[in-house]
Design a protein around this motif. Structure first.
Motif, PDB file in Angstrom:
ATOM      1  N   ILE A  13       3.162  22.845   8.720  1.00 16.34           N
ATOM      2  CA  ILE A  13       3.880  22.095   9.717  1.00 16.34           C
ATOM      3  C   ILE A  13       5.275  22.637   9.916  1.00 16.34           C
ATOM      4  O   ILE A  13       5.537  22.610  11.013  1.00 16.34           O
ATOM      5  N   PHE A  41       1.914  12.451  10.493  1.00 18.17           N
ATOM      6  CA  PHE A  41       1.492  13.604  10.856  1.00 18.17           C
ATOM      7  C   PHE A  41      -0.220  13.522  10.588  1.00 18.17           C
ATOM      8  O   PHE A  41      -0.627  13.363   9.732  1.00 18.17           O
ATOM      9  N   VAL A  54      -1.084  20.371  14.867  1.00 24.43           N
ATOM     10  CA  VAL A  54      -0.099  19.317  14.166  1.00 24.43           C
ATOM     11  C   VAL A  54       0.120  18.236  15.263  1.00 24.43           C
ATOM     12  O   VAL A  54       0.454  18.701  16.280  1.00 24.43           O
ATOM     13  N   GLY A  56       2.593  14.253  15.369  1.00 26.88           N
ATOM     14  CA  GLY A  56       2.794  13.028  14.743  1.00 26.88           C
ATOM     15  C   GLY A  56       2.946  11.813  15.614  1.00 26.88           C
ATOM     16  O   GLY A  56       3.198  12.032  16.667  1.00 26.88           O
ATOM     17  N   SER A  69       6.074  16.179  18.069  1.00 33.55           N
ATOM     18  CA  SER A  69       5.729  17.240  17.296  1.00 33.55           C
ATOM     19  C   SER A  69       4.331  17.865  17.342  1.00 33.55           C
ATOM     20  O   SER A  69       3.532  18.207  16.527  1.00 33.55           O
TER      21      SER A  69
END
Length: 150
Positions: A13, A41, A54, A56, A69
């Motif tokens: 991440i 996440f 990834v 979030g 993110s």
């Protein structure tokens, strides 16, 4: 496959967010923040179980959550990974009773393709600007705000 992030994902991440941050595509996050918000996440994995993306979901305020993110490795882009990550975040928001999800992005067309609509940043509550104070572009944010009302 989309799954919750684990401690073993922190290095991935941090690296992918730092890379996209250097490229000016999103706001990178320090390691301490990644640990603080690890529960936010989701991780996308390829068929071998390696992380390839990834995203979030941050709970901001009454009935308002943020998708943030979002980053997918270049070799995995264009295959629906980002879409699956955002959809998983929105599904989780709905499950928790949050009907409005926003994002701040340099890629508004991607989020518009998922049903988000462009909104004036001033419509978002002041509470969401806590992260922005840390940004080198503050107070001259050049990201686009989008909102999905579910």
């Amino acid at each position: 496959m989309i799954r919750r992030a684990r401690q073993s994902d922190v290095a991935f991440i941090h690296a992918i967010l730092a890379r996209f941050g250097r490229e000016g595509r999103l706001l990178g996050r320090p390691l301490t923040e990644i640990y603080d918000f690890l529960r936010d996440f989701l991780i996308a994995e390829d068929a071998s179980g390696a992380p390839i993306g990834v995203c979030g979901l941050h709970l901001c305020w009454e009935n308002l959550a943020e998708v943030r993110s979002l980053a997918v490795l270049p070799e995995a882009q264009g295959k629906g990974v980002g879409t699956k990550l955002v959809e998983a975040c929105c599904s989780e928001a709905l499950t928790m009773g949050f009907n409005n999800v926003f994002t701040l992005t340099y890629r508004p067309e991607f989020f518009q393709s998922l049903g988000f609509r462009v909104v004036d940043k001033q419509l978002l509550p002041n509470k969401i600007w806590a992260d922005c104070i840390k940004c080198v572009k503050f107070p001259n944010c050049d990201e686009t705000a989008l909102l999905l009302e579910m």
